[in-house]
Design an enzyme around this catalytic site. Structure first.
Site, PDB file in Angstrom:
ATOM      1  N   ASN A  23       0.820  -1.194   0.000  1.00 38.66           N
ATOM      2  CA  ASN A  23       0.000   0.000   0.000  1.00 38.66           C
ATOM      3  C   ASN A  23       0.865   1.259   0.000  1.00 38.66           C
ATOM      4  OD1 ASN A  23      -1.810   2.024   0.421  1.00 38.66           O
ATOM      5  ND2 ASN A  23      -2.901   1.035   2.091  1.00 38.66           N
ATOM      6  N   ASP A  24       1.554   1.502   1.095  1.00 41.38           N
ATOM      7  CA  ASP A  24       2.274   2.766   1.217  1.00 41.38           C
ATOM      8  C   ASP A  24       3.373   2.926   0.163  1.00 41.38           C
ATOM      9  OD1 ASP A  24       0.715   3.530   3.383  1.00 41.38           O
ATOM     10  OD2 ASP A  24       1.981   2.402   4.766  1.00 41.38           O
TER      11      ASP A  24
END
Lengths: 466, 104
Positions: free
Chosen positions: A392-393
């Site tokens: 995600n990040d």
């Protein structure tokens, strides 16, 4: 006397194996041998100490009680350490490193506690002992917190108001008390254990507010702390191998910590004092949302099957779901259909740098298919489908274009340059850093919800039928 | 201040070892690929387990009838061993994965 010289030579050999071991560990071809060299040197140093060490005052107790307890301790530690290390799942590796690191710190702190009363009156030795006590204890309690954070026992970052100031005060008080103990020459156990308790508390307070995404950096930092604590032991006992081994790890650990910080573009100062702010995260989350688009397994299968080039971006979600084998299967079946498949490994993918590589290597993914961020980023533009699995990040465009985002400035994988992006995630929850990801709302993005292993298995089966 | 200088003077050989080891540590892992960060951290973790030598020295310096010190030292030996053995075995397991695969 000659015995002492023999022990010195043994320590010299052990120190050389440590240097060689570390050197060889930094090359994939020689790494495994390097580790064995260092382990061999360590065994020599331990056996040499047990059988040859002489106390400078000539009071060495090599009775059956002393030796029995030493060998008993070695046997127990070896059995537990060996079994834990052999049994642990590859995904749980990072927390295990943290746990063992804590053991080393606790060992150093215990030595300081035991040596304190023998050395009252020698200001120099007491200062070494207190330094070893504080660093060892901080390393121990900090590593335990890091361990609990990584294995999920402690999932939230607890932040007291003004925690930076509280931590600073706690650190000053701890050091202050230690300085008082050294300066006053007291032999009071109360002050000794007071320092011990304060240092343990500081270790907890130091790690608790730090976000999970920064844990690798913290573990690496605590790792070099334990190295320092061991080096203080070397000073105390005039012991060369403890000194060289400890300092080597201290300095190598520091460089490694900085290298990790660089990979995440997070200055060490921010990691320690500016833990990902909840307020900033909330602010970023409130920005414009679009709509998200689901994709079915069969659509995803078709899309992948008829692509020319697919890049897989693995993240921690893949590790948690134990999906490293099925992703390899997916890769093989796509290759069979003539699709070019590569893996894009972000430097901090997973929980530790290199964590993803270890996992994928476990499931026999070809080493040459793993590309690092710098080399793969220009390739996204010519890629048909990017499959993001549980990451995600590291693919959040906010790091590039939203200066208010807490991860702004972190280098990311430029997945949004690709034709299609399929993101497999369990839910719409924010990532580890707790930040909204604008990529999910990109018109080119489709979401494939579900557990990574489950979804990928279905995907592979679907592709087989095509 | 004079205390500090005399401390340095008395231990000057140790101080040399310390300073030079710092440089060796920095040089030795200067160019490690990020792939190997985790095994390297783990390997370094095992090496600082050398602190176990200190706990063995404590044990060898303690009279056999000093139960309290002996039992605490015993715990220290266990903790140190865990660090050493666990550290090296975990590192080895990680690196086992990197061995060259025979390609058909």
């Amino acid at each position: 006397m000659t015995n002492q010289y023999i022990l010195d030579i043994i320590y010299l050999i052990a120190s050389v194996t440590f240097v060689l071991g570390l050197k060889m560990l930094s090359n994939p071809q020689t790494a495994r041998k390097g580790n064995l060299y260092a382990a061999f040197g360590m065994t020599l140093a331990i056996l040499g100490t047990i059988f040859i060490y002489e106390n400078p005052n000539g009071e060495t107790f090599r009775t059956s009680v002393n030796l029995g307890l030493i060998f008993g301790g070695l046997a127990i530690g070896t059995t537990i350490g060996w079994m834990t290390a052999k049994k642990v799942k590859m995904t749980a590796m990072p927390e295990l490193v943290s746990l063992f690191n804590g053991m080393g710190g606790a060992c150093a702190a215990l030595i300081s506690l035991l040596e304190f009363h023998h050395n009252v009156g020698h200001t120099d030795r007491i200062s070494i002992i207190m330094a070893g006590l504080i660093i060892g204890s901080v390393s121990f309690s900090g590593s335990m917190i890091a361990f609990m954070k990584l294995n999920g026992t402690l999932s939230k970052s607890i932040r007291l108001p003004n925690y930076n100031i509280i931590n600073l005060i706690l650190m000053i008080v701890t050091v202050g008390v230690a300085v008082f103990v050294v300066a006053s020459g007291t032999d009071s156990s109360m002050w000794l254990y007071g320092t011990f308790a304060l240092a343990l508390m500081y270790g907890i307070f130091f790690v608790v507010p730090i976000g999970g995404a920064d844990m690798p950096v913290v573990i690496s930092l605590l790792n070099s702390f334990t190295g320092l604590a061991a080096a203080f032991g070397g000073f105390l006992y005039n012991n060369q191998v403890m000194l060289t081994g400890g300092i080597l790890v201290g300095s190598a650990g520091t460089i490694l910590t900085l290298a990790m910080c660089k990979a995440m573009n997070r200055p060490l100062f921010n990691v320690i004092f500016g833990a990902f702010g909840e307020t900033a995260a909330a602010g970023a989350g409130a920005s414009t949302k679009g709509s998200i688009k689901d994709i079915t397994i069969s659509d995803a299968a078709v899309l992948l099957n008829y692509s020319k080039k697919v890049i897989i971006v693995p993240g921690y979600g893949l590790a948690v779901a134990q999906a490293q084998h099925i992703i390899h299967e997916l890769e093989l079946i796509l290759e069979e259909r003539g699709v070019q498949v590569k893996y894009a490994i972000h430097p901090v993918a997973g929980r530790m740098p290199g964590h993803m590589n270890v996992l994928l290597a476990e499931s026999n993914v070809d080493y040459g298919k793993l590309s690092e961020m710098e080399e793969i980023n220009p390739e996204f533009a010519s890629t048909d489908v990017v499959l993001v699995v549980g990451a995600n990040d590291v693919v959040n465009p906010a790091a590039k274009n939203d200066p208010s985002s807490p991860i702004y400035g972190m280098p990311i994988l430029d997945v949004e340059a690709a034709q299609h992006i399929i993101i497999n995630k369990r839910s719409m929850n924010a990532g580890y850093a707790g930040i909204e990801n604008q990529l999910f709302y990109d018109p080119k993005t489709s979401m494939l919800f579900g557990d990574a292993k489950d979804a990928l298995t279905k995907l592979v089966n679907e592709i087989k039928t095509l | 201040m004079s205390n500090f200088i005399s401390f340095l003077g008395e231990h000057i050989d140790k101080v040399y070892v310390l300073i030079l080891s710092i440089f060796v540590g920095v040089e030795v892992i200067g160019k490690v690929p990020s792939v190997l960060h985790t095994p390297l951290m783990s390997g370094a973790n095992a090496i600082h387990g050398v602190v176990i030598v200190g706990s063995i020295i404590v044990m060898l310096n303690t009279e056999p009838d000093n139960i309290l010190l002996l039992s605490l030292g015993f715990v220290a030996v266990i903790l140190g061993t865990l660090n050493v053995v666990g550290g090296f075995v975990v590192t080895d397991r990680m690196l086992e994965m990197f061995k060259k695969k025979d390609k058909k």
